[in-house]
Write an enzyme that holds these catalytic residues in place. Structure first.
Site, PDB file in Angstrom:
ATOM      1  N   LYS A 106      19.417  20.801 -16.153  1.00 12.95           N
ATOM      2  CA  LYS A 106      18.853  19.613 -15.491  1.00 12.95           C
ATOM      3  C   LYS A 106      19.329  18.332 -16.170  1.00 12.95           C
ATOM      4  O   LYS A 106      19.748  17.376 -15.505  1.00 12.95           O
ATOM      5  CB  LYS A 106      17.323  19.675 -15.502  1.00 12.95           C
ATOM      6  CG  LYS A 106      16.636  18.428 -14.962  1.00 12.95           C
ATOM      7  CD  LYS A 106      16.989  18.158 -13.498  1.00 12.95           C
ATOM      8  CE  LYS A 106      16.670  16.730 -13.069  1.00 12.95           C
ATOM      9  NZ  LYS A 106      15.262  16.429 -12.983  1.00 12.95           N
ATOM     10  N   LEU A 107      19.269  18.299 -17.492  1.00 13.73           N
ATOM     11  CA  LEU A 107      19.711  17.107 -18.218  1.00 13.73           C
ATOM     12  C   LEU A 107      21.202  16.851 -17.983  1.00 13.73           C
ATOM     13  O   LEU A 107      21.631  15.700 -17.826  1.00 13.73           O
ATOM     14  CB  LEU A 107      19.424  17.258 -19.716  1.00 13.73           C
ATOM     15  CG  LEU A 107      17.944  17.274 -20.110  1.00 13.73           C
ATOM     16  CD1 LEU A 107      17.791  17.560 -21.604  1.00 13.73           C
ATOM     17  CD2 LEU A 107      17.250  15.959 -19.743  1.00 13.73           C
TER      18      LEU A 107
END
Lengths: 277, 277, 277, 277
Positions: free
Chosen positions: D164-165
């Protein structure tokens, strides 16, 4: 041997001080500034007239376009025997161009950037980096020694400009680093007294630390050297061949640009600290 | 009043020098190092035994995980009356954690990072930044004065770590800036002699300039302070609250990382210049 | 109306493909390359001879100095009626200079940078950004339509070069960001299959993601567009007035420079990922 | 088999939409938000009561400290059989901590960050990155499929947060690059129409380009995803082990910080363009 006369073009913070020193020494033949200062000693109506009146013409203006403009104006007055001493901070490419223009008229060109701010200029403690032929350096030595405490013969004209830009790179990076270090300790609640006491015992303490300490402590950013001028110099440094991609140079230039955009263009470059919140 | 005894945990470049100074002063009660040095004066078999043997335990190891490991090992020996003096470079978050662990055992915790490299340590010229209660600072003063020339009481434990990180930020940024400036003038064909002569008259000249001049001139990067340790410190600085997005800090940290990746981890951080080609 | 003939100067990856398309269409009047390719269709011994033989001369070489060299060579052959179509990636300052040189000879100058790599060129799917007078754009439309799928009239010559540089800025920054994102997930142990499956459902997926996926997965960096060319373009972008201090531009340019210094100059710019360790 | 019930904690832009979808599907057992929304369907007075009422608790709040707060609040209600689905954007370190806390209570923990903004959520087109055991992924599949169009099993909990990051790193870097490219062409006087027409034929065109085009053209920065949230995510990315020194990540994080400091914290992160002057 009869002593040479000098004309000064550009009567800003530094140029004005130098011209007065020359005047006191009896060698000032003329002075001119884009914004008229008719009361200035030996004021003359145009740059060209200054160049006609003097053996040596010293130029100290803002940037390469301003130097180009001056050289175009004085070009008709340049001829064999005249010497142009260029003391504005410019880059090697500009220096090559200006040297060619001057020599095409039969005159000689000495690159002569300097370090030292207004107080140094007032105390005749400017330091010159000279770039040109040995005999040319010798020829202007008597004049430059009237206003400076040291004159280093660096090499050719391009090398002198490069050394000046490198010094300003070093100075501006130190300023930003000091601003970040001080902000860091302030955020932890440490007093400025403690910080500056500690840094004076640290290997990183430089003349710049001491020079800017009062400004940083007081949040007072009247210009000794302005954000916009340092930004200009860092852009010139980044245009110098082989230095296009230097990381700290890029970063400091971006910081100066942010400062310029935030409205601090005419403040001292110690105002970089204001960007850190 | 009977003088206190001290144990030193971590006998690296600095810790080893300090321990010998303490030994000469007759106050060393024990010494231990992860890599065994059984011939070291007052060598003891474990960190815990050192902590039992001494009134004050001084820790000087590589990084926060190493400090954590030591404190876990000595924990059973900590009790009322014991003092832990933590001299490794760590960050405020680590300091809070370690202080809690030590105080949970009834002992006291003084943050005591220092500046000054090996020669300074040998000459008893380390400088300490002390973070803790006033009476705790007074309690260790007799011991620390045996190995240092100055001891500043900065404030609390977190503040002392922050000041140390800020100083190293300043130092590493100056190093990178100096490397860029020197590379710039070298590329224009100016000699190192000319550069260093000029910079010594410049406002940007610091103790670091003089300290690293021989390394830069010789291209000799045996470590006074290594790339990997400075990279570790800059990562700690970037993790400090409110300093996550400092531009020169980010840039210098990236440069140190590039140097680490390029195989210069154990060289002096002046080796940053090698990345500039 | 008789159709115009064209000469191509620069028979590299793209220029060679275009020249063959022109040849197949029966409009190629001459072709020349710095490194001789005497077997190339319509090969002529000098650039000047090509310019004499053709109504329109299209230049597609490496950089502004190379363009300058070509224009000096063909200058004697330029005269009223001739059109120079400049398709190399250059900056606005270079474009102004070259336009002046061509127009001083009485000929006309159209800036015509393009996007699309070799496969696009082969399929006649290059896209041109045209900068010049409307009637000039119309004049070359029949020729350029033989090798391209779209021709946008951007504005004047400087604007066309700026748009091209802006597109490459966008592309190179996306590449570096993709490399960092991929390295990040690889370090956590996630497979490339999972990463590329996920990114294809993400708003950040672009044509570049798909184009470079095979190279990144295979670690195979044969050049579609080389590090050294992208570095050259990013330096031109940074010299464009008003864009000197753009943060991501600076950063990506530094990364390309690191890649160049690390020996990846002739690899595809997807090799940026190799710097991330 | 009886279908599971779900509770939603965090009724912000996304959480509120999801909770309503669950409610329509008849599976919502409770909902809670830090700022009270007593009229919300299935509103319950505390997070703990929600956790008691539901088989599965889905958390979607601002950052790791907020998640920590929620987990502490619901901890008494966690027990064997309960599942915590954590959908806030956090980092691997936070994920490890939260998983331990939940499992210490006998419950199970699934990391479930998502992509897709408010419109996607409304159309049940969120995309989940699932990190946890295969059987746990299967267990929540029926619920998550009510609000999403795709659910990828990435690996373990830390890997899901990392992916996600990484996606947000890719997105924010693309945004800054697009802003720089657009500013560059605007400065040369090219219209936004021409720029966006051209970029749509360029390999760098992504969904983000199309999504942000209206905002950039109109200078309208009402938030789809705010500067402050993206800044938070980029700080988490920079704290992820092995990613501390990524150059574009550092640069974009600094840009977001400048934007935050300039007062744009609550604007869409497309407001990055406002820093370019």
């Amino acid at each position: 041997m009869k002593s040479q006369s000098i004309g000064v073009i550009g009567l800003g913070i530094i140029g004005g001080v130098w011209a007065r020193h020359y005047h006191e020494a009896g060698v000032l033949a003329g002075a001119w500034n884009r914004t008229a200062k008719p009361d200035f000693p030996k004021w003359l109506p145009t740059a060209e007239v200054v160049a006609r009146a003097a053996d040596v013409v010293q130029i100290v203006v803002a940037d390469p376009p301003a130097v180009r403009g001056i050289i175009e104006q004085i070009s008709p007055a340049l001829a064999q025997g005249k010497i142009v001493v260029q003391s504005s901070t410019i880059d090697p490419a500009g220096s090559s161009e200006f040297k060619s223009l001057v020599e095409a008229r039969g005159a000689r060109y000495l690159e002569a950037p300097f370090t030292g701010s207004k107080p140094a200029a007032e105390q005749k403690k400017s330091v010159f980096y000279l770039g040109g032929a040995e005999e040319l350096v010798r020829a202007v030595e008597p004049l430059l020694s009237l206003i400076s405490e040291a004159r280093y013969h660096i090499g050719d004209n391009r090398q002198a400009t490069t050394l000046k830009l490198a010094m300003n790179l070093n100075i501006s990076a130190q300023m930003q680093a000091l601003a970040e270090a001080l902000t860091m300790v302030r955020r932890s609640g440490v007093s400025d007294d403690v910080f500056f006491t500690a840094i004076k015992k640290n290997v990183s303490c430089s003349g710049l630390t001491l020079l800017k300490e009062p400004k940083l402590r007081a949040g007072e950013f009247s210009p000794q050297f302005s954000v916009k001028h340092m930004l200009k110099d860092m852009r010139l440094a980044s245009r110098t061949q082989g230095c296009e991609d230097f990381p700290v140079l890029d970063t400091v230039r971006e910081c100066l640009w942010h400062a310029d955009q935030a409205g601090y263009a005419d403040e001292d470059f110690a105002a970089l600290i204001k960007l850190l919140g």
